[in-house]
Scaffold this motif. Structure first.
Motif, short mmCIF file in Angstrom:
data_model
loop_
_atom_site.label_atom_id
_atom_site.label_comp_id
_atom_site.label_asym_id
_atom_site.label_seq_id
_atom_site.Cartn_x
_atom_site.Cartn_y
_atom_site.Cartn_z
N ILE A 381 -2.82 -15.15 -8.42
CA ILE A 381 -3.45 -16.31 -7.18
C ILE A 381 -2.65 -15.75 -6.21
N VAL A 382 -1.43 -14.93 -5.90
CA VAL A 382 0.01 -15.00 -5.31
C VAL A 382 -1.24 -13.55 -4.03
N LEU A 383 -0.81 -12.75 -5.40
CA LEU A 383 -1.43 -11.60 -4.52
C LEU A 383 -2.49 -11.73 -3.36
N SER A 384 -3.65 -12.28 -4.47
CA SER A 384 -4.52 -12.19 -3.16
C SER A 384 -4.37 -13.94 -2.43
N ALA A 385 -4.18 -14.80 -3.48
CA ALA A 385 -3.44 -15.42 -1.22
C ALA A 385 -2.49 -14.74 -0.34
N LEU A 386 -1.64 -13.80 -0.63
CA LEU A 386 -0.81 -12.44 0.29
C LEU A 386 -1.45 -11.76 1.09
N ALA A 387 -3.44 -11.01 0.38
CA ALA A 387 -3.55 -10.30 0.63
C ALA A 387 -4.72 -11.25 1.89
N SER A 388 -5.39 -12.51 1.05
CA SER A 388 -5.80 -12.93 2.45
C SER A 388 -5.61 -13.78 3.92
N TRP A 389 -4.05 -13.95 4.14
CA TRP A 389 -3.64 -14.21 4.42
C TRP A 389 -3.45 -13.91 5.98
N PHE A 390 -3.70 -12.27 5.38
CA PHE A 390 -3.42 -11.49 7.40
C PHE A 390 -4.80 -11.36 7.57
N PRO A 391 -5.87 -11.41 6.97
CA PRO A 391 -7.33 -11.73 7.90
C PRO A 391 -7.62 -13.31 8.30
N ALA A 392 -7.05 -13.69 7.34
CA ALA A 392 -7.29 -15.39 7.88
C ALA A 392 -6.77 -15.32 9.09
N ARG A 393 -5.34 -14.86 9.25
CA ARG A 393 -4.36 -15.64 10.79
C ARG A 393 -4.72 -14.36 11.99
N VAL A 394 -5.40 -13.18 11.30
CA VAL A 394 -7.00 -12.99 12.18
C VAL A 394 -7.76 -13.81 13.20
N ALA A 395 -8.26 -14.19 11.98
CA ALA A 395 -9.29 -15.34 11.91
C ALA A 395 -8.65 -16.18 13.69
N ALA A 396 -7.95 -17.38 12.93
CA ALA A 396 -7.18 -18.63 13.87
C ALA A 396 -6.74 -17.94 14.73
N ASN A 397 -6.40 -16.24 15.36
CA ASN A 397 -6.07 -15.97 16.44
C ASN A 397 -7.02 -15.49 17.56
N THR A 398 -8.21 -15.89 16.75
CA THR A 398 -9.28 -15.51 17.78
C THR A 398 -9.16 -16.14 19.51
N ASP A 399 -10.19 -15.62 20.71
CA ASP A 399 -9.76 -15.71 21.70
C ASP A 399 -11.53 -16.46 21.27
N PRO A 400 -11.81 -17.51 21.58
CA PRO A 400 -12.81 -17.85 21.66
C PRO A 400 -13.78 -18.07 22.23
N VAL A 401 -12.90 -17.45 24.63
CA VAL A 401 -14.50 -17.79 24.81
C VAL A 401 -14.65 -16.07 24.27
N LYS A 402 -14.45 -15.10 24.53
CA LYS A 402 -14.39 -13.97 23.40
C LYS A 402 -15.99 -13.48 22.58
N VAL A 403 -15.66 -14.25 21.85
CA VAL A 403 -15.83 -15.01 20.49
C VAL A 403 -17.26 -14.93 20.88
N ILE A 404 -17.90 -15.74 21.42
CA ILE A 404 -19.15 -16.65 21.89
C ILE A 404 -20.34 -15.29 22.35
N SER A 405 -19.57 -15.30 23.32
CA SER A 405 -20.51 -13.88 23.21
C SER A 405 -20.48 -13.06 22.92
N PHE A 406 -20.24 -12.62 21.17
CA PHE A 406 -19.78 -11.82 21.06
C PHE A 406 -21.75 -10.91 20.38
N GLY A 407 -20.96 -9.99 20.93
CA GLY A 407 -22.85 -9.30 20.75
C GLY A 407 -23.83 -8.93 21.63
N ARG A 408 -23.58 -9.47 22.81
CA ARG A 408 -24.14 -10.06 24.03
C ARG A 408 -24.62 -7.96 24.18
#
Length: 408
Positions: A381-408
């Protein structure tokens, strides 16, 4: 249910039609954690089983402490030393032993071995729990012939069966007309098998009185006094205590000294194998980083929408952290189930046989410990939490202005 838990569960289920590849990555992450945790738990249960089985056989068969002399001569006044040991309450039982090298013969074969004269009424010393044929009986039979007990491998070398006549003879120095061997015949009453060559291929056990006659010992002479303690965890402490009162030429040896190489081998197995296998969990946890990152990329527009409606970065981070823990939890449950299934199959059907000559047992023993399940669960559980923290942090720091138009 909290909103982030609800959303994490929806993402975990992967209900979108376009998320097939993502689901495959997720299932591989679950499989990696399942295999890693199952492999570690199975390895731990096997090494615990090895340790308990081998240590148990040695503790059952060999004395905890033996007292002998530094010289090649026998113990003098062994009866006095035997009585002196009564002062120690730690001692459960003790016996005087006469032991020496002899030639042993049946009508078909002859070989050399170690003859051990023991107390006739004390099968708890050595072989009582390991008799596979016949019984532990060193008394005279109806024909007046005393009994003898052999190890299985020694009996096979002699082609001896229960009821066979065993001839034992011993001699000191060079045989001659004036130096003839001492000879005694015994009836084979029992065959024991511990699975350890050091025991099964070496000892022949008879009543101590007949061993005394063969080796021409006086009534108060012996080769050793063997001691068993009430608590086998106190062996080393009692060994040191006895050293302070037993003086030259006597000395005592603990079972850990006599069989130190076997105990060291078992400890090495128990310490090294889990370290090697635990790498599987570490690899699986790091693979989880890639899986969660893929999930973040898949949900990029969702993240933008959530941020637009006012969701905080902390909540978005928790969503993907919880999703990673769900992956780890499912994998862990599957891994624990696999390990318990293996335990059931091995105990009842022995699906992993072993070479008894090399491993001292016919099949791999298993002994799961509850603490192992707790530790493996917490570490995963500890290793998995640490492994999940980095991508979760990436998601939290995503710029909403850029991602709404993502893929257009």
């Amino acid at each position: 249910m909290k909103f982030e838990w609800y959303l994490a569960l929806r993402y975990f289920k992967g209900s979108r039609k376009s998320s097939g590849f993502l689901s495959f990555i997720k299932y591989m992450s679950i499989a990696g954690i399942a295999v890693g945790s199952a492999g570690l738990l199975i390895a731990l249960s096997i090494v615990h089983g090895f340790k308990s089985t081998i240590n148990g056989k040695i503790m059952d068969f060999a004395p905890h402490i033996s007292i002998s002399t530094y010289t090649q001569k026998p113990l003098e006044r062994a009866d006095t030393l035997f009585t002196y040991l009564d002062r120690y309450p730690e001692i459960e039982s003790k016996q005087v032993v006469i032991e020496g090298q002899v030639m042993i013969q049946t009508k078909d074969q002859v070989t050399g071995t170690s003859l051990k004269g023991v107390d006739i009424e004390k099968p708890e010393f050595g072989v009582g729990n390991y008799i596979t044929e016949g019984e532990y009986d060193l008394k005279r039979d109806s024909t007046g012939m005393p009994g003898i007990v052999l190890g299985k491998q020694l009996a096979q070398q002699l082609q001896a069966e229960i009821g066979s006549v065993i001839t034992v003879y011993t001699i000191e120095g060079i045989p001659s007309l004036v130096n003839s061997p001492e000879i005694k015949q015994f009836r084979l009453t029992g065959i024991y098998e511990t699975g350890i060559d050091l025991f099964d291929d070496v000892f022949a056990m008879v009543d101590r009185n007949y061993a005394r006659q063969l080796f021409k010992y006086r009534d108060n002479q012996a080769d050793a006094i063997e001691i068993r303690l009430k608590d086998d965890t106190e062996i080393l402490a009692f060994h040191d205590k006895l050293n302070e009162s037993i003086i030259f030429p006597y000395y005592n040896q603990s079972i850990y000294t006599v069989f130190g190489n076997i105990f060291a081998w078992v400890e090495l197995q128990e310490n090294m194998i889990p370290l090697v296998i635990s790498g599987m969990i570490i690899v699986a946890a790091f693979n989880l980083i890639g899986a969660i990152l893929m999930m973040v990329l898949e949900r990029t527009r969702d993240i933008g929408v959530l941020k637009t409606i006012g969701s905080k970065s902390k909540m978005i981070r928790r969503i993907f952290l919880v999703e990673g823990l769900m992956v780890a939890g499912v994998g862990l449950i599957i891994g624990i189930s696999i390990s318990l299934l293996f335990y059931f199959l091995q105990v009842n059907y022995q699906i992993i046989p072993l070479s008894q000559e090399n491993y001292y047992m016919a099949y791999a023993p298993v002994e799961p410990h509850a603490i192992d399940f707790v530790i493996v669960t917490l570490v995963t559980i500890v290793l998995s939490a640490l492994a999940s923290w980095f991508p979760a942090r990436v998601a939290a720091n995503t710029d909403p202005v850029k991602v709404i138009s993502f893929g257009r």
